[in-house]
Scaffold this motif. Structure first.
Motif, short mmCIF file in Angstrom:
data_model
loop_
_atom_site.label_atom_id
_atom_site.label_comp_id
_atom_site.label_asym_id
_atom_site.label_seq_id
_atom_site.Cartn_x
_atom_site.Cartn_y
_atom_site.Cartn_z
N ARG A 1 -11.47 -7.74 -1.30
CA ARG A 1 -10.26 -7.05 -0.83
C ARG A 1 -9.81 -7.77 0.43
O ARG A 1 -10.41 -7.60 1.51
N HIS A 2 -8.80 -8.61 0.31
CA HIS A 2 -8.44 -9.50 1.42
C HIS A 2 -7.94 -8.72 2.64
O HIS A 2 -8.25 -9.08 3.78
N THR A 3 -7.16 -7.67 2.41
CA THR A 3 -6.65 -6.89 3.55
C THR A 3 -7.82 -6.32 4.34
O THR A 3 -7.90 -6.48 5.57
N PHE B 1 -5.12 4.43 6.00
CA PHE B 1 -4.74 4.06 4.64
C PHE B 1 -6.01 3.99 3.80
O PHE B 1 -7.12 3.86 4.34
N ILE B 2 -5.82 4.08 2.50
CA ILE B 2 -6.95 4.06 1.58
C ILE B 2 -7.09 2.66 0.98
O ILE B 2 -6.11 2.10 0.45
N SER B 3 -8.29 2.10 1.07
CA SER B 3 -8.58 0.84 0.39
C SER B 3 -9.42 1.16 -0.84
O SER B 3 -10.34 1.99 -0.78
N ARG B 4 -9.10 0.50 -1.93
CA ARG B 4 -9.90 0.66 -3.14
C ARG B 4 -11.34 0.20 -2.87
O ARG B 4 -11.57 -0.54 -1.90
N SER C 1 1.25 -7.28 -4.82
CA SER C 1 0.05 -6.64 -5.40
C SER C 1 -0.66 -7.58 -6.38
O SER C 1 -1.76 -7.27 -6.85
N ALA C 2 -0.04 -8.72 -6.68
CA ALA C 2 -0.69 -9.70 -7.58
C ALA C 2 -1.95 -10.24 -6.92
O ALA C 2 -2.02 -10.38 -5.69
N LYS C 3 -2.94 -10.57 -7.76
CA LYS C 3 -4.23 -11.03 -7.22
C LYS C 3 -4.19 -12.53 -6.95
O LYS C 3 -4.56 -13.32 -7.81
N PHE D 1 0.86 -1.19 0.00
CA PHE D 1 0.00 0.00 0.00
C PHE D 1 0.90 1.24 0.00
O PHE D 1 1.85 1.30 0.76
N ASN D 2 0.54 2.23 -0.83
CA ASN D 2 1.31 3.48 -0.79
C ASN D 2 0.47 4.64 -0.29
O ASN D 2 0.79 5.80 -0.53
N SER D 3 -0.59 4.32 0.45
CA SER D 3 -1.49 5.38 0.92
C SER D 3 -1.52 5.50 2.44
O SER D 3 -2.42 6.15 2.98
N VAL D 4 -0.55 4.88 3.11
CA VAL D 4 -0.55 4.99 4.59
C VAL D 4 -0.17 6.43 4.96
O VAL D 4 0.81 6.96 4.47
C1 LIG Z 1 3.00 0.49 -5.26
C2 LIG Z 1 1.59 0.03 -5.02
C3 LIG Z 1 0.80 0.71 -4.14
C4 LIG Z 1 -0.53 0.30 -3.87
N1 LIG Z 1 -1.28 1.00 -2.99
C5 LIG Z 1 -2.56 0.64 -2.76
C6 LIG Z 1 -3.36 1.39 -1.85
O1 LIG Z 1 -2.94 2.35 -1.26
N2 LIG Z 1 -4.65 0.97 -1.67
C7 LIG Z 1 -5.17 -0.14 -2.31
O2 LIG Z 1 -6.35 -0.48 -2.09
N3 LIG Z 1 -4.41 -0.87 -3.16
C8 LIG Z 1 -3.12 -0.50 -3.39
N4 LIG Z 1 -2.36 -1.23 -4.25
C9 LIG Z 1 -2.92 -2.44 -4.84
C10 LIG Z 1 -2.87 -3.61 -3.88
O3 LIG Z 1 -1.53 -3.90 -3.49
C11 LIG Z 1 -3.47 -4.85 -4.56
O4 LIG Z 1 -4.81 -4.57 -4.94
C12 LIG Z 1 -3.45 -6.05 -3.69
O5 LIG Z 1 -3.77 -7.18 -4.47
C13 LIG Z 1 -4.45 -5.95 -2.55
O6 LIG Z 1 -4.40 -7.17 -1.90
P1 LIG Z 1 -5.57 -7.75 -1.00
O7 LIG Z 1 -6.78 -7.99 -1.85
O8 LIG Z 1 -4.92 -9.01 -0.55
O9 LIG Z 1 -5.81 -6.76 0.07
C14 LIG Z 1 -1.05 -0.83 -4.53
C15 LIG Z 1 -0.24 -1.54 -5.44
C16 LIG Z 1 1.06 -1.11 -5.69
C17 LIG Z 1 1.92 -1.87 -6.67
#
Ligand SMILES: Cc1cc2nc3c(=O)[nH]c(=O)nc-3n(C[C@H](O)[C@H](O)[C@H](O)COP(=O)(O)O)c2cc1C
Length: 214
Positions: A71-73, A62-65, A100-102, A47-50
Protein backbone atom coordinates in the motif's frame (compact mmCIF):
# COMPACT_ATOMS: atom_id res chain seq x y z
CA UNK A 1 -38.69 -4.14 -1.45
CA UNK A 2 -35.40 -5.97 -0.91
CA UNK A 3 -34.64 -7.11 2.62
CA UNK A 4 -31.17 -8.55 3.22
CA UNK A 5 -30.36 -10.22 6.51
CA UNK A 6 -26.70 -10.59 7.43
CA UNK A 7 -26.91 -14.27 6.48
CA UNK A 8 -28.19 -13.24 3.01
CA UNK A 9 -25.33 -10.76 2.61
CA UNK A 10 -22.80 -13.54 3.16
CA UNK A 11 -24.28 -15.46 0.21
CA UNK A 12 -24.17 -12.56 -2.29
CA UNK A 13 -21.53 -12.52 -5.06
CA UNK A 14 -18.62 -10.52 -3.65
CA UNK A 15 -18.72 -7.66 -6.23
CA UNK A 16 -22.49 -7.21 -5.75
CA UNK A 17 -22.07 -7.26 -1.95
CA UNK A 18 -19.22 -4.74 -2.10
CA UNK A 19 -21.25 -2.37 -4.27
CA UNK A 20 -24.30 -2.70 -2.03
CA UNK A 21 -22.47 -2.17 1.27
CA UNK A 22 -20.28 0.60 -0.13
CA UNK A 23 -23.13 2.65 -1.49
CA UNK A 24 -26.06 2.11 0.89
CA UNK A 25 -24.55 4.29 3.63
CA UNK A 26 -24.74 7.36 1.40
CA UNK A 27 -22.56 9.84 -0.43
CA UNK A 28 -18.95 10.02 0.72
CA UNK A 29 -16.23 12.61 0.57
CA UNK A 30 -13.67 11.97 -2.14
CA UNK A 31 -10.07 13.10 -1.82
CA UNK A 32 -6.68 12.52 -3.37
CA UNK A 33 -4.00 11.57 -0.86
CA UNK A 34 -0.55 12.60 -2.01
CA UNK A 35 2.67 11.33 -0.45
CA UNK A 36 6.39 11.01 -1.05
CA UNK A 37 8.67 8.07 -0.31
CA UNK A 38 12.07 8.37 1.32
CA UNK A 39 13.54 7.84 -2.17
CA UNK A 40 11.65 10.94 -3.35
CA UNK A 41 9.02 9.09 -5.44
CA UNK A 42 5.62 10.73 -5.26
CA UNK A 43 2.34 8.83 -5.06
CA UNK A 44 -1.25 9.88 -5.54
CA UNK A 45 -4.34 7.80 -4.71
CA UNK A 46 -8.07 8.37 -4.39
CA UNK A 47 -9.75 7.71 -1.02
CA UNK A 48 -13.42 8.04 -0.06
CA UNK A 49 -12.96 7.31 3.63
CA UNK A 50 -11.51 10.60 4.89
CA UNK A 51 -13.45 11.63 7.99
CA UNK A 52 -13.42 14.44 10.50
CA UNK A 53 -11.89 13.25 13.78
CA UNK A 54 -11.84 16.48 15.74
CA UNK A 55 -11.32 20.22 15.36
CA UNK A 56 -9.38 20.97 18.55
CA UNK A 57 -6.74 19.79 17.87
CA UNK A 58 -7.56 19.64 14.16
CA UNK A 59 -7.40 16.02 13.04
CA UNK A 60 -8.73 13.80 10.29
CA UNK A 61 -8.65 10.09 9.63
CA UNK A 62 -8.90 7.71 6.71
CA UNK A 63 -9.22 3.98 6.27
CA UNK A 64 -6.46 2.01 4.56
CA UNK A 65 -7.24 -1.45 3.24
CA UNK A 66 -5.36 -4.35 4.92
CA UNK A 67 -1.61 -4.50 4.33
CA UNK A 68 -1.84 -7.85 2.53
CA UNK A 69 -0.41 -6.21 -0.62
CA UNK A 70 1.91 -3.18 -0.88
CA UNK A 71 0.00 0.00 0.00
CA UNK A 72 2.08 2.90 -1.28
CA UNK A 73 0.14 5.66 0.47
CA UNK A 74 0.43 3.93 3.84
CA UNK A 75 4.09 3.00 3.37
CA UNK A 76 5.05 6.55 2.34
CA UNK A 77 3.23 8.04 5.30
CA UNK A 78 5.06 5.72 7.70
CA UNK A 79 8.40 6.51 6.01
CA UNK A 80 7.96 10.24 5.65
CA UNK A 81 5.28 11.15 8.24
CA UNK A 82 3.53 13.60 5.92
CA UNK A 83 0.60 13.47 3.52
CA UNK A 84 -1.73 15.89 1.81
CA UNK A 85 -5.49 15.63 1.34
CA UNK A 86 -6.78 17.26 -1.83
CA UNK A 87 -10.47 17.54 -2.58
CA UNK A 88 -11.68 16.11 -5.86
CA UNK A 89 -13.71 18.53 -8.01
CA UNK A 90 -15.69 18.07 -11.21
CA UNK A 91 -12.75 19.18 -13.38
CA UNK A 92 -10.48 16.36 -12.19
CA UNK A 93 -12.69 13.48 -11.13
CA UNK A 94 -11.80 11.19 -14.06
CA UNK A 95 -8.09 11.72 -13.43
CA UNK A 96 -8.70 11.21 -9.72
CA UNK A 97 -10.44 7.90 -10.43
CA UNK A 98 -7.47 6.80 -12.57
CA UNK A 99 -5.18 7.04 -9.52
CA UNK A 100 -6.82 3.90 -8.10
CA UNK A 101 -5.00 1.84 -10.76
CA UNK A 102 -2.23 -0.36 -9.37
CA UNK A 103 0.92 1.29 -10.69
CA UNK A 104 4.40 0.18 -9.74
CA UNK A 105 5.82 2.06 -6.74
CA UNK A 106 8.37 3.87 -8.93
CA UNK A 107 5.65 5.27 -11.19
CA UNK A 108 3.97 8.42 -9.95
CA UNK A 109 0.22 8.75 -10.57
CA UNK A 110 0.89 12.49 -10.93
CA UNK A 111 2.71 11.70 -14.20
CA UNK A 112 0.13 9.17 -15.37
CA UNK A 113 -2.83 11.52 -14.84
CA UNK A 114 -1.18 14.86 -15.66
CA UNK A 115 -2.25 16.22 -12.30
CA UNK A 116 0.31 18.75 -11.10
CA UNK A 117 2.54 18.41 -8.04
CA UNK A 118 2.66 21.60 -6.01
CA UNK A 119 4.89 22.29 -2.99
CA UNK A 120 3.73 24.95 -0.53
CA UNK A 121 5.53 26.60 2.38
CA UNK A 122 8.35 24.09 2.88
CA UNK A 123 5.93 21.20 3.49
CA UNK A 124 7.75 18.16 2.09
CA UNK A 125 4.79 16.38 0.52
CA UNK A 126 3.11 17.32 -2.76
CA UNK A 127 -0.30 18.97 -3.03
CA UNK A 128 -2.49 18.66 -6.12
CA UNK A 129 -2.43 22.03 -7.87
CA UNK A 130 -5.81 21.48 -9.57
CA UNK A 131 -7.56 20.89 -6.24
CA UNK A 132 -9.31 23.93 -4.70
CA UNK A 133 -9.13 22.75 -1.08
CA UNK A 134 -5.93 21.13 0.21
CA UNK A 135 -4.73 20.07 3.62
CA UNK A 136 -1.20 19.31 4.76
CA UNK A 137 -1.19 16.56 7.43
CA UNK A 138 1.26 14.88 9.76
CA UNK A 139 0.87 11.24 10.85
CA UNK A 140 -0.30 10.93 14.46
CA UNK A 141 -1.33 7.32 15.04
CA UNK A 142 -3.18 4.34 13.65
CA UNK A 143 -5.71 1.82 14.91
CA UNK A 144 -6.11 -1.64 13.47
CA UNK A 145 -9.67 -2.76 12.90
CA UNK A 146 -9.26 -6.29 14.21
CA UNK A 147 -12.39 -7.57 12.47
CA UNK A 148 -11.03 -7.10 8.93
CA UNK A 149 -7.41 -5.89 9.11
CA UNK A 150 -8.14 -2.37 7.84
CA UNK A 151 -6.32 0.54 9.47
CA UNK A 152 -7.68 3.87 10.65
CA UNK A 153 -4.88 6.37 10.13
CA UNK A 154 -5.05 9.61 12.11
CA UNK A 155 -3.40 12.77 10.84
CA UNK A 156 -2.96 16.19 12.43
CA UNK A 157 -4.03 19.00 10.11
CA UNK A 158 -1.05 21.36 9.86
CA UNK A 159 -2.05 23.48 6.87
CA UNK A 160 -5.28 24.33 5.06
CA UNK A 161 -5.29 26.11 1.69
CA UNK A 162 -8.48 27.42 0.12
CA UNK A 163 -9.66 30.61 -1.53
CA UNK A 164 -11.01 33.14 1.00
CA UNK A 165 -14.07 33.69 -1.26
CA UNK A 166 -15.45 30.26 -0.40
CA UNK A 167 -15.19 30.67 3.39
CA UNK A 168 -18.31 32.14 5.04
CA UNK A 169 -17.97 34.64 7.90
CA UNK A 170 -18.35 31.86 10.47
CA UNK A 171 -15.76 29.55 8.86
CA UNK A 172 -18.20 27.29 7.03
CA UNK A 173 -16.84 26.32 3.59
CA UNK A 174 -18.96 26.71 0.44
CA UNK A 175 -17.93 23.43 -1.16
CA UNK A 176 -20.35 23.73 -4.04
CA UNK A 177 -18.75 27.00 -5.18
CA UNK A 178 -15.68 24.98 -6.15
CA UNK A 179 -17.60 22.00 -7.55
CA UNK A 180 -16.46 19.57 -4.86
CA UNK A 181 -17.51 16.04 -5.80
CA UNK A 182 -18.69 13.18 -3.64
CA UNK A 183 -18.65 9.48 -4.42
CA UNK A 184 -21.08 6.57 -4.37
CA UNK A 185 -19.44 3.22 -3.90
CA UNK A 186 -16.17 2.85 -5.77
CA UNK A 187 -17.18 4.14 -9.20
CA UNK A 188 -20.02 6.67 -8.91
CA UNK A 189 -19.35 10.40 -8.70
CA UNK A 190 -21.90 13.09 -7.80
CA UNK A 191 -21.95 16.86 -7.66
CA UNK A 192 -23.85 17.81 -4.49
CA UNK A 193 -25.68 21.10 -4.12
CA UNK A 194 -26.23 22.76 -0.74
CA UNK A 195 -29.87 23.67 -0.25
CA UNK A 196 -29.77 25.38 3.17
CA UNK A 197 -28.00 25.79 6.49
CA UNK A 198 -30.05 25.28 9.63
CA UNK A 199 -29.99 26.75 13.13
CA UNK A 200 -28.41 24.83 16.04
CA UNK A 201 -30.93 22.24 17.19
CA UNK A 202 -32.29 22.69 20.73
CA UNK A 203 -34.96 20.59 22.46
CA UNK A 204 -38.50 21.77 21.65
CA UNK A 205 -37.33 24.73 19.58
CA UNK A 206 -38.15 25.28 15.94
CA UNK A 207 -35.38 24.85 13.42
CA UNK A 208 -34.80 27.91 11.23
CA UNK A 209 -33.00 28.47 7.98
CA UNK A 210 -29.79 30.44 8.47
CA UNK A 211 -30.08 31.72 4.92
CA UNK A 212 -33.61 33.11 5.26
CA UNK A 213 -33.48 34.65 8.72
CA UNK A 214 -36.33 37.11 9.23
C1 LIG B 1 -13.70 6.02 -5.32
C2 LIG B 1 -12.61 5.22 -4.68
C3 LIG B 1 -12.42 5.29 -3.32
C4 LIG B 1 -11.39 4.57 -2.67
N1 LIG B 1 -11.25 4.67 -1.33
C5 LIG B 1 -10.30 3.94 -0.70
C6 LIG B 1 -10.15 4.03 0.71
O1 LIG B 1 -10.85 4.75 1.39
N2 LIG B 1 -9.17 3.26 1.28
C7 LIG B 1 -8.34 2.46 0.54
O2 LIG B 1 -7.46 1.79 1.12
N3 LIG B 1 -8.46 2.37 -0.80
C8 LIG B 1 -9.42 3.10 -1.44
N4 LIG B 1 -9.54 3.03 -2.79
C9 LIG B 1 -8.59 2.22 -3.54
C10 LIG B 1 -7.28 2.95 -3.76
O3 LIG B 1 -7.47 4.16 -4.47
C11 LIG B 1 -6.32 2.05 -4.55
O4 LIG B 1 -6.11 0.84 -3.83
C12 LIG B 1 -5.01 2.69 -4.82
O5 LIG B 1 -4.31 1.91 -5.76
C13 LIG B 1 -4.17 2.82 -3.56
O6 LIG B 1 -2.95 3.32 -3.97
P1 LIG B 1 -1.59 3.15 -3.17
O7 LIG B 1 -1.23 1.69 -3.11
O8 LIG B 1 -0.70 3.93 -4.07
O9 LIG B 1 -1.81 3.75 -1.84
C14 LIG B 1 -10.55 3.73 -3.44
C15 LIG B 1 -10.74 3.65 -4.83
C16 LIG B 1 -11.76 4.37 -5.44
C17 LIG B 1 -11.95 4.27 -6.94
Amino acid sequence: MFHYKSTDLEKLPSRYRANLINSCTGYKSVNLLATKSNQGNTNLAIFNSVVHIGSNPAMLGFISRPLTVPRHTYRNIREHNLFTVNQVNKHIFEKAHHTSAKYDEKISEFDKTNLTEEYLDDFDAPYVKESAIKLGCEYVSEYKIEENGCLLIIGAIKHIYLNSDIVAEDGWVKLDDVDTMSSVGLDGYALPKIIDRLSYAKPDENINSLWNES
